[in-house]
Write a protein that holds these residues in place. Sequence first.
Motif, short mmCIF file in Angstrom:
data_model
loop_
_atom_site.label_atom_id
_atom_site.label_comp_id
_atom_site.label_asym_id
_atom_site.label_seq_id
_atom_site.Cartn_x
_atom_site.Cartn_y
_atom_site.Cartn_z
N TYR A 147 -4.36 1.45 4.04
CA TYR A 147 -3.61 1.17 2.81
C TYR A 147 -4.47 0.52 1.74
N LEU B 291 2.53 1.86 5.28
CA LEU B 291 1.49 2.64 4.62
C LEU B 291 1.88 3.03 3.19
N THR B 292 3.12 3.45 3.00
CA THR B 292 3.52 4.02 1.71
C THR B 292 4.03 3.00 0.72
N VAL C 149 -0.32 7.34 -0.23
CA VAL C 149 -1.25 6.27 0.12
C VAL C 149 -2.47 6.30 -0.78
#
Length: 276
Positions: free
Chosen positions: A158, A14-15, A37
């Motif tokens: 994302y 996600l990050t 995000v």
Amino acid sequence: MPNPDLCLEALSALTGCKVESTTRVSQLGPQDIVNVVALREFYKQEGLKELDYPSIGTLSLENVETMDMYSSPPALPEPEESYTTSVKINIQDFFDPQYDYDFTNIKDGGMTFMRGNEQYFRPCGWNRAALHVTKKYDGGDRWLGTGNDAWPVSYQGYNMDGAQGIILARDKNPDDEPSFLEAGAASLVTEKTRGKGVYSTPSIQTAEKYCKTFKSKVDGKRYKVLLQNRINPEKRNKCQREDVWVVYIPEGSTDIQKRAIVQESIRPYGLLLKQV
């Protein structure tokens, strides 16, 4: 709770950072995850190549594959090939297993659920690892409740914020891939929603089309990952397409103002995983 190492891999996906475990104080909390995000995708909309975030430093936006807004996003490459920044979180402080809920084998059928005067489409087919967010915000936990004063539920993937085409999408059939209107047929309905912003959706089906997929080192299987959030009804704007919401970030906002807007508007409370 799903395997903790699997959850770390999901947070990494996600990050765009390599998220690792520590017994010390976490570098990032749940709110930081949704901030990163949202902001990394917003910065990509702006054409920027780096994101500076407190406790992380400079995060490159170039080491992540580019998404074609008119197609579903590709799978995430192997973590070692993509992540150049590492952050550490304390799993015991970051997650809140007492609120975990496995929706994998649940089907709601015709049942209707509400959160904050908006219909709540539960993440059926997904496994939720709850994030530790109770007693973390001023004003108490009413935003996280089930009553009329609770905040509605939204999902964030994302690629969603960076996919400007999503606001023009209309599905002929829920099972079809999105078809996109011509860019000139702008589908934003109010002045506040014109321009760039942070996008999310109340629809788990829509969110799944824009989520990240990663291959786990834990079990060798592939998973999809999303954030389950609550969104401030006073900050959220609805697009003409009802399953797309946007938090508008005014042009000329400073980095601090952008981060403050996200923090005032979107609060995460669940990490969602689904085996492909």
